[in-house]
Design an enzyme around this catalytic site. Structure first.
Site, mmCIF file in Angstrom:
data_model
loop_
_atom_site.group_PDB
_atom_site.id
_atom_site.type_symbol
_atom_site.label_atom_id
_atom_site.label_comp_id
_atom_site.label_asym_id
_atom_site.label_seq_id
_atom_site.Cartn_x
_atom_site.Cartn_y
_atom_site.Cartn_z
ATOM 1 N N SER A 119 -5.979 41.561 -14.064
ATOM 2 C CA SER A 119 -7.275 40.996 -14.446
ATOM 3 C C SER A 119 -7.925 41.779 -15.566
ATOM 4 C CB SER A 119 -8.228 41.063 -13.251
ATOM 5 O OG SER A 119 -7.764 40.317 -12.184
ATOM 6 N N GLU A 152 -4.587 32.707 -19.062
ATOM 7 C CA GLU A 152 -4.862 33.530 -20.238
ATOM 8 C C GLU A 152 -3.562 34.219 -20.637
ATOM 9 O OE1 GLU A 152 -8.091 36.154 -18.959
ATOM 10 O OE2 GLU A 152 -9.010 36.012 -20.923
HETATM 11 C C1 LIG Z 1 -10.637 37.638 -11.094
HETATM 12 C C2 LIG Z 1 -9.760 37.115 -12.152
HETATM 13 O O1 LIG Z 1 -8.942 37.875 -12.705
HETATM 14 C C3 LIG Z 1 -9.853 35.743 -12.700
HETATM 15 C C4 LIG Z 1 -10.324 34.665 -11.775
HETATM 16 O O2 LIG Z 1 -9.545 34.021 -11.133
HETATM 17 S S1 LIG Z 1 -11.967 34.464 -11.684
HETATM 18 C C5 LIG Z 1 -12.172 33.192 -10.476
HETATM 19 C C6 LIG Z 1 -11.975 31.832 -11.094
HETATM 20 N N1 LIG Z 1 -12.185 30.847 -10.086
HETATM 21 C C7 LIG Z 1 -13.369 30.248 -9.887
HETATM 22 O O3 LIG Z 1 -14.333 30.505 -10.590
HETATM 23 C C8 LIG Z 1 -13.405 29.285 -8.745
HETATM 24 C C9 LIG Z 1 -14.793 28.703 -8.547
HETATM 25 N N2 LIG Z 1 -14.780 27.774 -7.429
HETATM 26 C C10 LIG Z 1 -14.310 26.490 -7.562
HETATM 27 O O4 LIG Z 1 -13.907 26.071 -8.634
HETATM 28 C C11 LIG Z 1 -14.343 25.636 -6.321
HETATM 29 O O5 LIG Z 1 -15.280 26.160 -5.425
HETATM 30 C C12 LIG Z 1 -12.936 25.518 -5.625
HETATM 31 C C13 LIG Z 1 -11.986 24.763 -6.530
HETATM 32 C C14 LIG Z 1 -12.335 26.860 -5.252
HETATM 33 C C15 LIG Z 1 -13.112 24.751 -4.302
HETATM 34 O O6 LIG Z 1 -13.754 23.552 -4.598
HETATM 35 P P1 LIG Z 1 -14.661 22.767 -3.531
HETATM 36 O O7 LIG Z 1 -15.101 21.522 -4.206
HETATM 37 O O8 LIG Z 1 -15.643 23.687 -2.957
HETATM 38 O O9 LIG Z 1 -13.713 22.499 -2.348
HETATM 39 P P2 LIG Z 1 -12.738 21.325 -2.068
HETATM 40 O O10 LIG Z 1 -13.255 19.994 -2.489
HETATM 41 O O11 LIG Z 1 -12.376 21.521 -0.637
HETATM 42 O O12 LIG Z 1 -11.509 21.711 -2.983
HETATM 43 C C16 LIG Z 1 -11.314 21.270 -4.311
HETATM 44 C C17 LIG Z 1 -9.837 21.383 -4.567
HETATM 45 O O13 LIG Z 1 -9.426 22.765 -4.485
HETATM 46 C C18 LIG Z 1 -8.398 22.921 -3.495
HETATM 47 N N3 LIG Z 1 -8.595 24.247 -2.927
HETATM 48 C C19 LIG Z 1 -9.737 24.744 -2.414
HETATM 49 N N4 LIG Z 1 -9.554 26.022 -2.047
HETATM 50 C C20 LIG Z 1 -8.268 26.335 -2.333
HETATM 51 C C21 LIG Z 1 -7.488 27.497 -2.186
HETATM 52 N N5 LIG Z 1 -7.993 28.646 -1.708
HETATM 53 N N6 LIG Z 1 -6.182 27.456 -2.576
HETATM 54 C C22 LIG Z 1 -5.646 26.321 -3.078
HETATM 55 N N7 LIG Z 1 -6.363 25.188 -3.261
HETATM 56 C C23 LIG Z 1 -7.646 25.206 -2.888
HETATM 57 C C24 LIG Z 1 -8.604 21.767 -2.565
HETATM 58 O O14 LIG Z 1 -7.421 21.418 -1.913
HETATM 59 C C25 LIG Z 1 -9.031 20.647 -3.514
HETATM 60 O O15 LIG Z 1 -7.875 20.108 -4.152
HETATM 61 P P3 LIG Z 1 -7.874 18.623 -4.799
HETATM 62 O O16 LIG Z 1 -8.990 18.569 -5.791
HETATM 63 O O17 LIG Z 1 -6.513 18.574 -5.441
HETATM 64 O O18 LIG Z 1 -8.026 17.689 -3.682
HETATM 65 N N1 LIG Z 2 -8.175 37.775 -6.800
HETATM 66 C C1 LIG Z 2 -8.338 37.097 -7.924
HETATM 67 O O1 LIG Z 2 -9.214 36.215 -8.002
HETATM 68 C C2 LIG Z 2 -7.470 37.369 -9.085
HETATM 69 C C3 LIG Z 2 -6.657 38.488 -9.125
HETATM 70 N N2 LIG Z 2 -5.863 38.717 -10.215
HETATM 71 C C4 LIG Z 2 -5.006 39.877 -10.272
HETATM 72 O O2 LIG Z 2 -3.817 39.576 -9.525
HETATM 73 C C5 LIG Z 2 -3.325 40.783 -8.906
HETATM 74 C C6 LIG Z 2 -3.238 40.554 -7.405
HETATM 75 O O3 LIG Z 2 -4.522 40.221 -6.919
HETATM 76 P P1 LIG Z 2 -4.707 39.531 -5.489
HETATM 77 O O4 LIG Z 2 -3.566 38.629 -5.213
HETATM 78 O O5 LIG Z 2 -6.085 39.030 -5.443
HETATM 79 O O6 LIG Z 2 -4.611 40.814 -4.550
HETATM 80 P P2 LIG Z 2 -4.217 40.886 -2.997
HETATM 81 O O7 LIG Z 2 -4.830 42.125 -2.482
HETATM 82 O O8 LIG Z 2 -4.523 39.565 -2.344
HETATM 83 O O9 LIG Z 2 -2.618 40.997 -3.054
HETATM 84 C C7 LIG Z 2 -1.915 42.074 -3.605
HETATM 85 C C8 LIG Z 2 -0.599 42.145 -2.880
HETATM 86 O O10 LIG Z 2 0.250 43.111 -3.539
HETATM 87 C C9 LIG Z 2 0.829 43.895 -2.508
HETATM 88 N N3 LIG Z 2 1.320 45.146 -3.082
HETATM 89 C C10 LIG Z 2 0.697 46.350 -3.201
HETATM 90 N N4 LIG Z 2 1.520 47.254 -3.769
HETATM 91 C C11 LIG Z 2 2.700 46.613 -4.011
HETATM 92 C C12 LIG Z 2 3.952 47.025 -4.547
HETATM 93 N N5 LIG Z 2 4.157 48.273 -4.963
HETATM 94 N N6 LIG Z 2 4.955 46.121 -4.616
HETATM 95 C C13 LIG Z 2 4.774 44.835 -4.181
HETATM 96 N N7 LIG Z 2 3.594 44.405 -3.656
HETATM 97 C C14 LIG Z 2 2.579 45.271 -3.574
HETATM 98 C C15 LIG Z 2 -0.285 44.054 -1.506
HETATM 99 O O11 LIG Z 2 0.183 44.552 -0.270
HETATM 100 P P3 LIG Z 2 -0.861 45.429 0.669
HETATM 101 O O12 LIG Z 2 -2.115 44.615 0.766
HETATM 102 O O13 LIG Z 2 -0.099 45.549 1.957
HETATM 103 O O14 LIG Z 2 -1.059 46.714 -0.075
HETATM 104 C C16 LIG Z 2 -0.757 42.611 -1.417
HETATM 105 O O15 LIG Z 2 0.061 41.840 -0.576
HETATM 106 C C17 LIG Z 2 -4.287 41.895 -9.325
HETATM 107 O O16 LIG Z 2 -3.782 42.511 -10.470
HETATM 108 C C18 LIG Z 2 -5.565 41.130 -9.632
HETATM 109 O O17 LIG Z 2 -6.410 41.803 -10.521
HETATM 110 C C19 LIG Z 2 -5.814 37.839 -11.276
HETATM 111 C C20 LIG Z 2 -6.561 36.696 -11.266
HETATM 112 C C21 LIG Z 2 -7.481 36.388 -10.177
#
Ligand SMILES: CC(=O)CC(=O)SCCNC(=O)CCNC(=O)[C@H](O)C(C)(C)COP(=O)(O)OP(=O)(O)OC[C@H]1O[C@@H](n2cnc3c(N)ncnc32)[C@H](O)[C@@H]1OP(=O)(O)O
Ligand SMILES: NC(=O)C1=CN([C@@H]2O[C@H](COP(=O)(O)OP(=O)(O)OC[C@H]3O[C@@H](n4cnc5c(N)ncnc54)[C@H](OP(=O)(O)O)[C@@H]3O)[C@@H](O)[C@H]2O)C=CC1
Length: 291
Positions: A119, A152
């Site tokens: 991320s 991305e």
């Molecule tokens: C941290 C990083 O590095 C980068 C990131 O990822 S930042 C995070 C980016 N993500 C976001 O911002 C998500 C914001 N949230 C949303 O867009 C919505 O709340 C959401 C899509 C997660 C759920 O939407 P919702 O309208 O509340 O729920 P709901 O109507 O039940 O679901 C919408 C769809 O998502 C699916 N869905 C919901 N949660 C899910 C999950 N955890 N896994 C897989 N699919 C999921 C549902 O099945 C549904 O699918 P269809 O449209 O194909 O039927």
């Molecule tokens: N969460 C998010 O919304 C997003 C996350 N990311 C990125 O994706 C990556 C994973 O995030 P996320 O899936 O949320 O994290 P989680 O904590 O859900 O999953 C990480 C997994 O990796 C496992 N793990 C740790 N060390 C090792 C290793 N050496 N070899 C293999 N597996 C290992 C962990 O095991 P254990 O828990 O037992 O240590 C766990 O099962 C991160 O880099 C995160 O920044 C990118 C986009 C969105």
């Protein structure tokens, strides 16, 4: 070179989502994690999410079964050496990611492309620790992977055009859309999103609003699908803190200072949905704010 075999390291919420979309697009997926329990949970989650897609007529039962049949799991990282493409999606900690690439390196085919779903962490720095910085990229999916359209793509300083083009084609085959980001801390999405989430946590910390009022404000006042604190819990508070630390260290600007309340939640092990407690408590039927 046609990419067919894909290795995914880390079977958490992102690794399982990545395995899900690759297998559905026809790739053979080998999913690795450090624990058998994590791999079992990932397979159950993928199966449940595919079931949901079947029940909503997005895919057929036979597409679901084919997809599940294309995913195998392993606890042995070297097994991923035969992959054409590796996507590392382990915990957001640089030492963990570096060790994975170093351990994998002796087993790789010469043509294998290495990518990280990080991320925030520098792609150039991760690549520099491998024998193939020109075949290394950032491949950043959004959560939940099966639903979010964006990937991305981040080039490290040495990434060559062939590697970039190969990853671009993969994104197209997955039916997703790419955006290209330069390799600077947290790239584009998290450079913008994470300071907003951190600011929401400061808003809570300073008593400007409760968890409920902050999330309601941003959902109904800015039309965000989730409130920022709900989203932080969904992403994982450990991941949010790790990203803020990368921004703070990498850009050396106090505006990226992680909120002490975020640190406190992580230190308590209240990491959000994945531990059943964060800004909300998920242990009951409905999430209850913890503040
Ligand atoms: C941290 C990083 O590095 C980068 C990131 O990822 S930042 C995070 C980016 N993500 C976001 O911002 C998500 C914001 N949230 C949303 O867009 C919505 O709340 C959401 C899509 C997660 C759920 O939407 P919702 O309208 O509340 O729920 P709901 O109507 O039940 O679901 C919408 C769809 O998502 C699916 N869905 C919901 N949660 C899910 C999950 N955890 N896994 C897989 N699919 C999921 C549902 O099945 C549904 O699918 P269809 O449209 O194909 O039927
Ligand atoms: N969460 C998010 O919304 C997003 C996350 N990311 C990125 O994706 C990556 C994973 O995030 P996320 O899936 O949320 O994290 P989680 O904590 O859900 O999953 C990480 C997994 O990796 C496992 N793990 C740790 N060390 C090792 C290793 N050496 N070899 C293999 N597996 C290992 C962990 O095991 P254990 O828990 O037992 O240590 C766990 O099962 C991160 O880099 C995160 O920044 C990118 C986009 C969105």
């Amino acid at each position: 070179m046609e990419i067919q075999k894909v290795g995914v390291v880390g079977a958490g919420q992102m690794g399982s989502g990545i395995a899900h979309v690759f297998s559905l697009a026809g790739y053979d997926v080998l999913l690795n994690d450090v624990s058998a329990d994590n791999l079992d949970k990932a397979q159950a989650l993928i199966s449940a999410n595919l079931d949901r897609q079947v029940s909503r007529d997005k895919i057929t039962e036979s597409q679901k079964n084919d997809a599940l049949g294309r995913i195998t799991t392993t606890l042995k990282l070297p097994d991923l050496g035969q992959s054409d493409l590796v996507i590392e999606a382990a915990t957001e900690r640089e030492t963990i990611k570096t060790a994975i690439f170093e351990d994998l390196q002796p087993h790789l085919l010469p043509h294998t492309i290495l990518t990280s779903n990080t991320s925030s962490i520098s792609i150039t720095r991760l690549a520099s620790r491998t024998d193939r910085p020109e075949k290394f990229m950032g491949f950043h999916f959004m959560n939940p992977v099966p639903i979010m359209q964006l990937v991305e793509l981040i080039r490290g300083i040495a990434t060559d055009a062939q590697t970039f083009d190969a990853c671009l084609k993969v994104v197209e085959k997955l039916g997703k859309t790419s955006a290209t980001a330069e390799d600077f801390p947290a790239f584009i999405v998290n450079r913008i999103l994470m300071p907003m989430i951190n600011e929401a946590i400061y808003t809570l910390y300073e008593g400007v609003g409760s968890v409920k009022s902050i999330d309601t404000s941003m959902k109904l006042g800015a039309n965000h699908p989730m409130g920022p604190l709900e989203l932080a819990d969904f992403i994982g508070l450990d991941t949010c803190l790790a990203i803020m630390n990368v921004l703070h260290d990498g850009l050396a600007d106090t505006k990226y200072r992680p909120c002490p309340l975020l640190t406190k939640y992580v230190e308590a092990g209240w990491l959000g949905r994945k531990t059943d407690r964060g800004f909300y408590d998920y242990r009951g039927d409905v999430p209850v704010p913890t503040r």
